[in-house]
Scaffold this active site. Structure first.
Site, PDB file in Angstrom:
ATOM      1  N   LYS A  78       0.817  -1.217   0.000  1.00 46.21           N
ATOM      2  CA  LYS A  78       0.000   0.000   0.000  1.00 46.21           C
ATOM      3  C   LYS A  78       0.852   1.270   0.000  1.00 46.21           C
ATOM      4  O   LYS A  78       0.333   2.353  -0.277  1.00 46.21           O
ATOM      5  CB  LYS A  78      -0.974   0.010   1.189  1.00 46.21           C
ATOM      6  CG  LYS A  78      -0.364   0.166   2.554  1.00 46.21           C
ATOM      7  CD  LYS A  78      -1.436   0.122   3.630  1.00 46.21           C
ATOM      8  CE  LYS A  78      -0.863   0.240   5.032  1.00 46.21           C
ATOM      9  NZ  LYS A  78      -0.186   1.517   5.282  1.00 46.21           N
ATOM     10  N   ASP A  79       2.146   1.156   0.281  1.00 49.56           N
ATOM     11  CA  ASP A  79       3.027   2.324   0.271  1.00 49.56           C
ATOM     12  C   ASP A  79       3.606   2.620  -1.106  1.00 49.56           C
ATOM     13  O   ASP A  79       4.202   3.673  -1.319  1.00 49.56           O
ATOM     14  CB  ASP A  79       4.185   2.134   1.262  1.00 49.56           C
ATOM     15  CG  ASP A  79       3.747   2.226   2.708  1.00 49.56           C
ATOM     16  OD1 ASP A  79       2.671   2.804   2.967  1.00 49.56           O
ATOM     17  OD2 ASP A  79       4.473   1.715   3.582  1.00 49.56           O
ATOM     18  N   ARG A 126      -7.445   8.911   3.761  1.00 48.24           N
ATOM     19  CA  ARG A 126      -8.586   8.028   3.483  1.00 48.24           C
ATOM     20  C   ARG A 126      -9.365   7.727   4.760  1.00 48.24           C
ATOM     21  O   ARG A 126     -10.594   7.835   4.800  1.00 48.24           O
ATOM     22  CB  ARG A 126      -8.085   6.708   2.856  1.00 48.24           C
ATOM     23  CG  ARG A 126      -9.181   5.646   2.692  1.00 48.24           C
ATOM     24  CD  ARG A 126      -8.592   4.319   2.213  1.00 48.24           C
ATOM     25  NE  ARG A 126      -7.647   3.760   3.157  1.00 48.24           N
ATOM     26  CZ  ARG A 126      -7.982   2.970   4.181  1.00 48.24           C
ATOM     27  NH1 ARG A 126      -9.240   2.648   4.386  1.00 48.24           N
ATOM     28  NH2 ARG A 126      -7.053   2.500   4.980  1.00 48.24           N
ATOM     29  N   ARG A 127      -8.651   7.368   5.816  1.00 50.43           N
ATOM     30  CA  ARG A 127      -9.331   7.025   7.073  1.00 50.43           C
ATOM     31  C   ARG A 127     -10.009   8.246   7.690  1.00 50.43           C
ATOM     32  O   ARG A 127     -11.120   8.149   8.213  1.00 50.43           O
ATOM     33  CB  ARG A 127      -8.332   6.399   8.048  1.00 50.43           C
ATOM     34  CG  ARG A 127      -7.876   5.006   7.609  1.00 50.43           C
ATOM     35  CD  ARG A 127      -6.820   4.431   8.527  1.00 50.43           C
ATOM     36  NE  ARG A 127      -6.425   3.087   8.086  1.00 50.43           N
ATOM     37  CZ  ARG A 127      -5.173   2.640   8.033  1.00 50.43           C
ATOM     38  NH1 ARG A 127      -4.175   3.449   8.394  1.00 50.43           N
ATOM     39  NH2 ARG A 127      -4.912   1.416   7.633  1.00 50.43           N
ATOM     40  N   ARG A 144       1.664  10.512  13.097  1.00 49.97           N
ATOM     41  CA  ARG A 144       2.744   9.996  12.262  1.00 49.97           C
ATOM     42  C   ARG A 144       3.689   9.148  13.086  1.00 49.97           C
ATOM     43  O   ARG A 144       3.663   9.142  14.299  1.00 49.97           O
ATOM     44  CB  ARG A 144       3.522  11.172  11.647  1.00 49.97           C
ATOM     45  CG  ARG A 144       2.794  11.929  10.549  1.00 49.97           C
ATOM     46  CD  ARG A 144       2.685  11.164   9.256  1.00 49.97           C
ATOM     47  NE  ARG A 144       3.923  10.463   8.900  1.00 49.97           N
ATOM     48  CZ  ARG A 144       5.014  11.036   8.415  1.00 49.97           C
ATOM     49  NH1 ARG A 144       5.041  12.351   8.206  1.00 49.97           N
ATOM     50  NH2 ARG A 144       6.080  10.328   8.124  1.00 49.97           N
ATOM     51  N   ARG A 150       3.430   5.373  17.468  1.00 54.16           N
ATOM     52  CA  ARG A 150       2.010   5.690  17.583  1.00 54.16           C
ATOM     53  C   ARG A 150       1.426   5.103  18.861  1.00 54.16           C
ATOM     54  O   ARG A 150       0.604   5.744  19.533  1.00 54.16           O
ATOM     55  CB  ARG A 150       1.255   5.168  16.361  1.00 54.16           C
ATOM     56  CG  ARG A 150       1.694   5.825  15.064  1.00 54.16           C
ATOM     57  CD  ARG A 150       0.833   5.369  13.905  1.00 54.16           C
ATOM     58  NE  ARG A 150       1.528   5.579  12.633  1.00 54.16           N
ATOM     59  CZ  ARG A 150       0.934   5.586  11.460  1.00 54.16           C
ATOM     60  NH1 ARG A 150      -0.366   5.386  11.373  1.00 54.16           N
ATOM     61  NH2 ARG A 150       1.616   5.773  10.350  1.00 54.16           N
ATOM     62  N   CYS A 239      -0.613   7.614  -1.626  1.00 51.45           N
ATOM     63  CA  CYS A 239      -0.995   7.315  -0.246  1.00 51.45           C
ATOM     64  C   CYS A 239      -1.556   8.531   0.492  1.00 51.45           C
ATOM     65  O   CYS A 239      -1.985   8.416   1.639  1.00 51.45           O
ATOM     66  CB  CYS A 239       0.177   6.712   0.522  1.00 51.45           C
ATOM     67  SG  CYS A 239       1.649   7.744   0.619  1.00 51.45           S
TER      68      CYS A 239
END
Length: 307
Positions: A78-79, A126-127, A144, A150, A239
């Site tokens: 996905k990156d 997106r989220r 980030r 996180r 992304c």
């Protein structure tokens, strides 16, 4: 034969690299890890959309591929940007992990659908956009850093929960912190979520390319990701763009669900196209064209103007 594997140095990136290394080792192919720091790892005080989505987590690895100092680069699929330069190619996709987004918290009573207001940390546009659409009572803060960073911020109380990909949470063995699995019919994941992609220069010797591909590529996952990436490529997404896409297989039939959501969550377009495995990339392209014609072009134009 010895394969030099380029990877970022976060714990999750190393998990991915060790996973590839183990697949090679099972066939007695020797390999070596080469740790490389990317722009996305260095700049943590700005959102991804502010530092530019193209190559944020890949550029430095790609430079080493071109230089020949590494044979392959291992990425979270996905990156990877949707379009690669002509001198680079993805040569394998590993078998996909469960694709869901998950809510991670020490408070297991938290639920996005419960109506209770709380603060969610995420770095994904997106989220954020999907939360605004489906859960307007939720507040988001930009979060980030690698997974451990996180989680430390969660511990410090900077948010009540994190919204993350299940694959990374599971691979780092934090399953006990999952408060909720988000349904893919609403929270459709990012293109490529759950798979590890292997990138190489087109100049890689054919014996090395064939060996790596034979030992690591999962054909059903590859077909799905070809459809998803063709979809993303036509939308010129990256992304930092709130585009989502998920392909699934039923026998020889491939079904792709994809869409785009405005930054404020007010507009969400979603469609589903199906076809044969051989049509994977055409399905992705056709789905993108349909969405663009139905207003997706306007949504994406507004997104790019405001990021």
């Amino acid at each position: 034969m010895k394969i030099k594997i380029g990877t970022r140095s976060s714990r999750l990136a190393l998990w991915q690299a060790y996973y590839i290394q183990d697949l090679l080792k099972a066939a007695e192919v020797e390999s070596e890890l080469v740790l490389i720091e990317t722009k996305g790892d260095q700049i943590l005080d700005r959102s991804l959309s502010k530092i530019g989505s193209k190559g944020v987590f890949t550029q430095e690895l790609e430079d080493q591929l071109r230089a020949g100092t590494i044979d392959i680069a291992v990425h979270s699929a996905k990156d990877l940007q949707s379009s690669l330069p002509n001198d680079l190619a993805i040569i394998a996709f590993t078998e996909r992990e469960r694709v869901n987004d998950v809510l991670v918290s020490h408070d297991k009573s938290l639920s996005l659908t419960g109506g209770r207001a709380f603060v969610v940390g995420t770095s994904s546009t997106r989220r954020v956009a999907m939360l605004k659409h489906f859960c307007p009572h939720i507040t988001t803060v930009d979060m980030r850093g690698n997974l451990q960073t996180r989680l430390r911020k969660l511990e410090e109380g900077q948010c009540d929960a994190l919204l993350l990909a299940y694959a990374g949470v599971h691979r780092m063995q934090y399953d006990d912190l999952i408060a909720e699995y988000l349904p893919t019919q609403d929270f459709t994941p990012a293109v490529g979520q759950g798979s590890v992609a292997i990138e190489a220069a087109t100049s890689l010797p054919i014996d090395k390319l064939n060996t790596v591909r034979q030992l690591t590529n999962h054909a059903p996952t590859e077909a799905c990701l070809k459809a998803e990436r063709a979809f993303l490529r036509r939308l010129e997404g990256g992304c930092s763009i709130p585009v989502f896409g998920l392909a699934t297989l039923q026998g020889e039939e491939l079904t792709l669900t994809g869409g785009v959501v405005s930054l404020d969550g007010q507009e969400l377009l979603r469609e589903q196209f199906s076809g044969t495995l051989a049509e994977a990339e055409q399905i992705g392209h056709d789905l993108a064209e349909s969405l663009l014609a139905k207003g997706g072009d306007e949504i994406l134009r507004a997104v790019r103007q405001n990021l």
